[in-house]
Design a protein around this motif. Sequence first.
Motif: not given
Length: 169
Positions: A13, A17, A34, A36, A38-39, A42, A139, A159, A161-162
């Motif tokens: 998160g 990050q 992590e 998720k 999808q990240i 990153l 972010k 939900d 990101d940052g």
Amino acid sequence: MRAGQKVGIIGLGGLGQMGTRIAVLQGASVFVAEKKEQIWPLAKELGADGVAGDIAAFAGEQLDVIIDFAGFGTTTAAAIETVRDFGTVVQVGMGRLSAELPTGTLVFKQVTLVGSRSGTVGNIAAVYDLFATGDLTAKISPITFEEIPDALERLRKGDVDGRFVAVYP
């Protein structure tokens, strides 16, 4: 953490990050856990050496320090199981406010478990220096005060990101 150490990060998160990037900039090898997927890219962009869905995937890495930015109890327990003998687990996240921990592992591996809510003045100044050089960025998603309830719901659902930052109009 110091250059040359192997550092585990749980949770990518907003704080995770920054923690990942700071550890990379300090010369650590960084391994990110992590959920998720999808990240995951990153984590690589931030300089991580590896990324997986669970910190236990890095058990063979002999991690010196694991920083748990998630704090769901199970993440803390997995960190204790995964960190090397005489390693350190730093608890930052409070996804759950209690946890069942593997005390046998904690004792036999002689793991140091530390809670952290902030750093020293020197730590904070060093982070500001990294922001000033551009080596560290955050972010952020600006929101209005009216959007705070929706932002809190998105945080609850995972939900985000940052970090959200409430701004005055």
